[in-house]
Scaffold this motif. Structure first.
Motif, PDB file in Angstrom:
ATOM      1  N   HIS A 226       0.823  -1.220   0.000  1.00 52.87           N
ATOM      2  CA  HIS A 226       0.000   0.000   0.000  1.00 52.87           C
ATOM      3  C   HIS A 226       0.851   1.261   0.000  1.00 52.87           C
ATOM      4  O   HIS A 226       0.807   2.052   0.948  1.00 52.87           O
ATOM      5  CB  HIS A 226      -0.933   0.028   1.217  1.00 52.87           C
ATOM      6  CG  HIS A 226      -1.908  -1.102   1.245  1.00 52.87           C
ATOM      7  ND1 HIS A 226      -2.387  -1.659   2.399  1.00 52.87           N
ATOM      8  CD2 HIS A 226      -2.484  -1.793   0.242  1.00 52.87           C
ATOM      9  CE1 HIS A 226      -3.205  -2.647   2.113  1.00 52.87           C
ATOM     10  NE2 HIS A 226      -3.283  -2.753   0.807  1.00 52.87           N
ATOM     11  N   GLU A 228       0.457   3.953  -1.446  1.00 55.46           N
ATOM     12  CA  GLU A 228      -0.320   5.215  -1.364  1.00 55.46           C
ATOM     13  C   GLU A 228      -0.675   5.534   0.097  1.00 55.46           C
ATOM     14  O   GLU A 228      -0.733   6.688   0.492  1.00 55.46           O
ATOM     15  CB  GLU A 228      -1.542   5.232  -2.292  1.00 55.46           C
ATOM     16  CG  GLU A 228      -2.633   4.190  -2.114  1.00 55.46           C
ATOM     17  CD  GLU A 228      -2.177   2.724  -2.108  1.00 55.46           C
ATOM     18  OE1 GLU A 228      -2.793   1.972  -1.346  1.00 55.46           O
ATOM     19  OE2 GLU A 228      -1.240   2.322  -2.847  1.00 55.46           O
ATOM     20  N   LYS A 231       2.368   7.176   1.694  1.00 53.26           N
ATOM     21  CA  LYS A 231       2.417   8.604   1.314  1.00 53.26           C
ATOM     22  C   LYS A 231       1.447   9.418   2.155  1.00 53.26           C
ATOM     23  O   LYS A 231       1.745  10.513   2.610  1.00 53.26           O
ATOM     24  CB  LYS A 231       2.017   8.765  -0.163  1.00 53.26           C
ATOM     25  CG  LYS A 231       3.162   8.567  -1.107  1.00 53.26           C
ATOM     26  CD  LYS A 231       2.856   9.255  -2.439  1.00 53.26           C
ATOM     27  CE  LYS A 231       3.649   8.606  -3.541  1.00 53.26           C
ATOM     28  NZ  LYS A 231       2.846   8.095  -4.630  1.00 53.26           N
ATOM     29  N   GLU A 232       0.267   8.843   2.332  1.00 54.97           N
ATOM     30  CA  GLU A 232      -0.784   9.517   3.083  1.00 54.97           C
ATOM     31  C   GLU A 232      -0.344   9.744   4.548  1.00 54.97           C
ATOM     32  O   GLU A 232      -0.526  10.821   5.102  1.00 54.97           O
ATOM     33  CB  GLU A 232      -2.021   8.602   3.012  1.00 54.97           C
ATOM     34  CG  GLU A 232      -3.308   9.184   3.460  1.00 54.97           C
ATOM     35  CD  GLU A 232      -3.942  10.143   2.461  1.00 54.97           C
ATOM     36  OE1 GLU A 232      -3.211  10.705   1.616  1.00 54.97           O
ATOM     37  OE2 GLU A 232      -5.156  10.354   2.562  1.00 54.97           O
ATOM     38  N   ARG A 235       2.271  12.380   4.714  1.00 52.93           N
ATOM     39  CA  ARG A 235       1.630  13.678   4.515  1.00 52.93           C
ATOM     40  C   ARG A 235       0.974  14.127   5.828  1.00 52.93           C
ATOM     41  O   ARG A 235       1.109  15.268   6.243  1.00 52.93           O
ATOM     42  CB  ARG A 235       0.575  13.548   3.398  1.00 52.93           C
ATOM     43  CG  ARG A 235      -0.126  14.832   3.019  1.00 52.93           C
ATOM     44  CD  ARG A 235      -0.854  14.639   1.690  1.00 52.93           C
ATOM     45  NE  ARG A 235      -2.112  13.924   1.823  1.00 52.93           N
ATOM     46  CZ  ARG A 235      -3.277  14.486   2.144  1.00 52.93           C
ATOM     47  NH1 ARG A 235      -3.333  15.789   2.364  1.00 52.93           N
ATOM     48  NH2 ARG A 235      -4.386  13.777   2.232  1.00 52.93           N
TER      49      ARG A 235
END
Ligand code: ARG
Length: 264
Positions: A226, A228, A231-232, A235
């Protein structure tokens, strides 16, 4: 009653639309972040007297979730069950005072670091002099939590010690109190938290493992499939550091804003 497929579909669509309108109107997000942690690692992840999971890590991940628009669900596992839960049990992230290490990074991805840590050991105060130098722990009975960096450190640096492995730090403290080991090795803030809560603060002494030999950073672990999500999470970590929430939460738990310690 016979419902034609067409009108059935029609009402399903209408219901779905109503659902969307309702959730967005109420400001409730349908994004869910499933979090795994172990529950006896105060002050990071532990069960309070009302039976609720709490701690610095829990406040942090809830804040990241809320700043990114996720509903956060927290589930508690044994420490050595956390990576398996991330790989197979629908957990999106692990947060549990979890040290970033090259061995673990083969199995999971790590976020940017959010806490700088090191190991300390507790002995009975009357033996403090004898164990002033951490190397003196070799050859002794040592209590550690299963699967932790403390356990791995002991295996590597104290080949002549007898390691006694427990499910949680509180179990290691109980064993130290019963005289079942000469020292316990755990993360510094966890040992410090225990000392600060212990009725008789003079009973135990604490000492650092050499900082040049052991310096650890906690990270949030994410399934390698995962990217993404990783990254989340990164962030979110940046966001809470910039908007002041990270500083506020760390001050609540540690008495000061730890943001600068991460730049060392
Ligand atoms: N930081 C150490 C490690 O990653 C200890 C973590 C223990 N965490 C816990 N929730 N019991 O191995």
């Amino acid at each position: 009653m016979k419902i034609s497929m067409r009108s059935f579909m029609g009402s399903a669509v209408a219901l779905a639309m109503l659902g969307t309108a309702f959730t967005s109107q109420a400001g409730v997000s349908d994004k869910v972040l499933n979090v795994g942690c172990e529950g006896a690692f105060a002050p990071f992840t532990y069960i309070d007297k009302n039976g609720q999971i709490t701690g610095f890590d829990i406040d942090l991940i809830r804040q990241i979730g809320s700043d990114l628009g996720y509903k956060v669900n927290v589930r508690v596992y044994p420490f050595d069950g956390l990576i398996p839960a991330l790989l197979t049990d629908g957990i999106d992230v692990i947060i549990s005072g979890f040290t970033i290490s090259p061995e673990r990074a083969k199995k999971v991805d790590f976020s940017d670091p959010y806490y700088l840590c090191g190991l300390t050991y507790l002995t009975e105060a009357k033996h403090a002099d004898k164990f002033k130098d951490y190397k003196k722990l070799d050859g002794e009975k040592l209590c550690v939590q299963i699967g932790t960096t403390g356990a791995m450190f002991a295996q590597k640096h104290f080949p002549h010690a007898q390691l006694r492995q427990f499910n949680s730090p509180p179990d290691t403290y109980l064993e130290l109190e019963r005289g079942g080991c000469a020292a316990v090795i755990n993360d510094m803030p966890v040992n410090d938290f225990f000392l600060s809560r212990h009725q008789d603060g003079t009973k135990f002494a604490s000492a650092h493992i050499d900082k040049d030999v052991d310096k650890e950073y906690y990270g949030i672990a994410v399934n390698k499939n995962h990217p993404e999500m990783l990254k989340e999470i990164n962030r979110g970590l940046k966001l809470v550091q910039q908007n002041g929430n990270f500083g506020r939460i760390s001050t609540n738990w540690f008495g000061y804003d730890i943001t600068d310690t991460l730049k060392q």
